[in-house]
Design a protein around this motif. Structure first.
Motif, PDB file in Angstrom:
ATOM      1  N   THR A   8      21.626  29.793 -74.260  1.00 29.39           N
ATOM      2  CA  THR A   8      20.485  30.665 -74.004  1.00 29.39           C
ATOM      3  C   THR A   8      19.351  30.151 -74.869  1.00 29.39           C
ATOM      4  O   THR A   8      19.479  29.097 -75.497  1.00 29.39           O
ATOM      5  CB  THR A   8      20.819  32.138 -74.307  1.00 29.39           C
ATOM      6  N   GLY A   9      18.234  30.839 -74.902  1.00 29.80           N
ATOM      7  CA  GLY A   9      17.150  30.378 -75.756  1.00 29.80           C
ATOM      8  C   GLY A   9      15.796  30.870 -75.317  1.00 29.80           C
ATOM      9  O   GLY A   9      15.675  31.738 -74.450  1.00 29.80           O
ATOM     10  N   TRP A  10      14.777  30.299 -75.910  1.00 30.93           N
ATOM     11  CA  TRP A  10      13.399  30.698 -75.631  1.00 30.93           C
ATOM     12  C   TRP A  10      12.465  29.525 -75.915  1.00 30.93           C
ATOM     13  O   TRP A  10      12.814  28.593 -76.646  1.00 30.93           O
ATOM     14  CB  TRP A  10      12.999  31.905 -76.477  1.00 30.93           C
ATOM     15  N   VAL A  11      11.289  29.594 -75.304  1.00 33.38           N
ATOM     16  CA  VAL A  11      10.272  28.568 -75.532  1.00 33.38           C
ATOM     17  C   VAL A  11       8.971  29.249 -75.940  1.00 33.38           C
ATOM     18  O   VAL A  11       8.706  30.384 -75.553  1.00 33.38           O
ATOM     19  CB  VAL A  11      10.041  27.698 -74.277  1.00 33.38           C
ATOM     20  N   ALA A  12       8.183  28.537 -76.728  1.00 29.23           N
ATOM     21  CA  ALA A  12       6.907  29.068 -77.201  1.00 29.23           C
ATOM     22  C   ALA A  12       5.890  27.940 -77.276  1.00 29.23           C
ATOM     23  O   ALA A  12       6.243  26.803 -77.617  1.00 29.23           O
ATOM     24  CB  ALA A  12       7.072  29.714 -78.575  1.00 29.23           C
ATOM     25  N   PRO A  13       4.634  28.214 -76.974  1.00 28.20           N
ATOM     26  CA  PRO A  13       3.602  27.175 -76.989  1.00 28.20           C
ATOM     27  C   PRO A  13       3.442  26.502 -78.349  1.00 28.20           C
ATOM     28  O   PRO A  13       3.118  25.318 -78.430  1.00 28.20           O
ATOM     29  CB  PRO A  13       2.324  27.934 -76.599  1.00 28.20           C
ATOM     30  N   GLU A  14       3.689  27.246 -79.430  1.00 28.98           N
ATOM     31  CA  GLU A  14       3.446  26.718 -80.776  1.00 28.98           C
ATOM     32  C   GLU A  14       4.665  26.054 -81.395  1.00 28.98           C
ATOM     33  O   GLU A  14       4.588  25.554 -82.518  1.00 28.98           O
ATOM     34  CB  GLU A  14       2.965  27.853 -81.694  1.00 28.98           C
ATOM     35  N   TYR A  15       5.795  26.036 -80.670  1.00 33.47           N
ATOM     36  CA  TYR A  15       7.018  25.471 -81.264  1.00 33.47           C
ATOM     37  C   TYR A  15       6.977  23.954 -81.190  1.00 33.47           C
ATOM     38  O   TYR A  15       6.604  23.375 -80.178  1.00 33.47           O
ATOM     39  CB  TYR A  15       8.256  25.990 -80.544  1.00 33.47           C
TER      40      TYR A  15
ATOM     41  N   ASP B 143      17.920  35.064 -89.142  1.00 32.79           N
ATOM     42  CA  ASP B 143      17.297  34.093 -88.238  1.00 32.79           C
ATOM     43  C   ASP B 143      18.069  33.982 -86.928  1.00 32.79           C
ATOM     44  O   ASP B 143      17.464  33.872 -85.850  1.00 32.79           O
ATOM     45  CB  ASP B 143      17.220  32.713 -88.905  1.00 32.79           C
ATOM     46  N   PHE B 144      19.403  33.993 -87.011  1.00 40.09           N
ATOM     47  CA  PHE B 144      20.183  33.872 -85.780  1.00 40.09           C
ATOM     48  C   PHE B 144      19.967  35.068 -84.866  1.00 40.09           C
ATOM     49  O   PHE B 144      19.714  34.908 -83.667  1.00 40.09           O
ATOM     50  CB  PHE B 144      21.681  33.727 -86.078  1.00 40.09           C
ATOM     51  N   TRP B 145      20.053  36.267 -85.412  1.00 35.43           N
ATOM     52  CA  TRP B 145      19.934  37.449 -84.555  1.00 35.43           C
ATOM     53  C   TRP B 145      18.516  37.617 -84.035  1.00 35.43           C
ATOM     54  O   TRP B 145      18.316  38.077 -82.910  1.00 35.43           O
ATOM     55  CB  TRP B 145      20.426  38.689 -85.301  1.00 35.43           C
ATOM     56  N   ALA B 146      17.533  37.230 -84.821  1.00 31.58           N
ATOM     57  CA  ALA B 146      16.153  37.260 -84.322  1.00 31.58           C
ATOM     58  C   ALA B 146      16.010  36.331 -83.129  1.00 31.58           C
ATOM     59  O   ALA B 146      15.402  36.678 -82.111  1.00 31.58           O
ATOM     60  CB  ALA B 146      15.184  36.851 -85.434  1.00 31.58           C
ATOM     61  N   SER B 147      16.589  35.136 -83.236  1.00 29.18           N
ATOM     62  CA  SER B 147      16.474  34.151 -82.157  1.00 29.18           C
ATOM     63  C   SER B 147      17.269  34.578 -80.921  1.00 29.18           C
ATOM     64  O   SER B 147      16.797  34.433 -79.787  1.00 29.18           O
ATOM     65  CB  SER B 147      16.963  32.785 -82.656  1.00 29.18           C
TER      66      SER B 147
END
Length: 277
Positions: free
Chosen positions: A253-260, A155-159
């Motif tokens: 760092t990070g990411w955003v998604a409409p469904e989160y 999960d960490f490396w995917a993120s």
């Protein structure tokens, strides 16, 4: 001041009101998200990543788990990790010949690590992973980690790789990522949390990480996961709350998604081996 101006400004509000982007704040958000995806598709840089385990089947299973996370938050039509090319290899097959950008070696025992002459010729960045309850070992020149579960590792490396792919949240200098040197005798260990608010996410993270790890950490990476509505003030709230407890610099760092929904945090801390628990 009317109610329309009392609400907290979102990044999409600035895009609409100041830059005249979109027909309204919602379309500005959608348009910005699509532009980010289009920009990502223009990148020419790709990353070849090798996963080496005891068997090729085990390495392939881990690669599949890493690729599974993005599917939960993005439409199937979007290949979220298309710049990250994973290949699975086992100690039960001939040693790879090609050069990789990164290599992950999954170590089931301290004496299983191949000779440095074998690993060093394959990649400039070498990650060595240990799963609890095995004792982790720090190796000079390599990045070593101790994980509580295999799922936490994947999960960490995917993120983290999704953050590099999407480039949604600023902070971590990805240009320095390949040359960063892990402090001597230190290993990485992760804590993960989720909360409906920044405060709730941070409280959960601090409880999981524990006082000893936070006060002995010498380096840290924070991956922030959120919705496209996450505001700039949310971002700074998360960092301010965490920096008040941790005694080192944090690379966010990070990411955003409409469904989160809510706020997800993955904190990777690096500290002395004797203080990891």
């Amino acid at each position: 001041m009317n109610n329309a101006h009392r609400k907290r400004m979102q990044p999409s509000d600035y895009l609409y009101h100041l830059l005249n982007q979109g027909d309204d704040t919602e379309s500005a958000k959608t348009e910005t998200h699509q532009k980010a995806l289009n920009l990502r598709e223009q990148y020419s840089v790709s990353f070849d990543i090798a996963l080496i385990a005891e068997t090729q089947a085990e390495a392939q299973r881990l690669a599949d788990q890493i690729l599974e996370l993005p599917k939960a938050y993005f439409p199937e039509s979007i290949t979220c990790l298309d710049r990250h090319r994973f290949s699975a290899h086992g100690l039960d097959e001939p040693w790879p010949e090609q050069q990789f950008d990164e290599l992950h070696f999954f170590c089931s025992s301290p004496d299983q690590l191949p000779p440095a002459s074998h690993l060093d010729r394959l990649a400039a960045i070498i990650h060595v992973h240990h799963l609890a309850p095995c004792m982790a070992q720090a190796y000079p020149g390599y990045r070593s980690y101790l994980w509580c579960t295999e799922q936490a590792l994947c999960d960490f490396w995917a993120s983290l790789y999704l953050a590099r792919e999407m480039q949604s949240i600023p902070g971590l200098n990805w240009n320095s990522y390949p040359t960063w040197q892990l402090p001597e005798h230190c290993i990485g260990q992760a804590a993960t949390s989720w909360g409906s608010t920044p405060n709730a996410a941070i409280d959960s993270l601090l409880a999981q990480a524990g006082h000893t790890r936070l006060t002995t950490t010498v380096d840290a990476i924070l991956v922030i996961e959120g919705n496209c509505d996450m505001s700039i003030s949310d971002y700074f709230d998360l960092l301010i709350l965490l920096e008040a407890k941790i005694k080192c610099d944090i690379a966010p760092t990070g990411w955003v998604a409409p469904e989160y929904s809510g706020y997800g945090l993955k904190l990777l801390t690096f500290g002395p081996l004797k203080d990891q628990s």
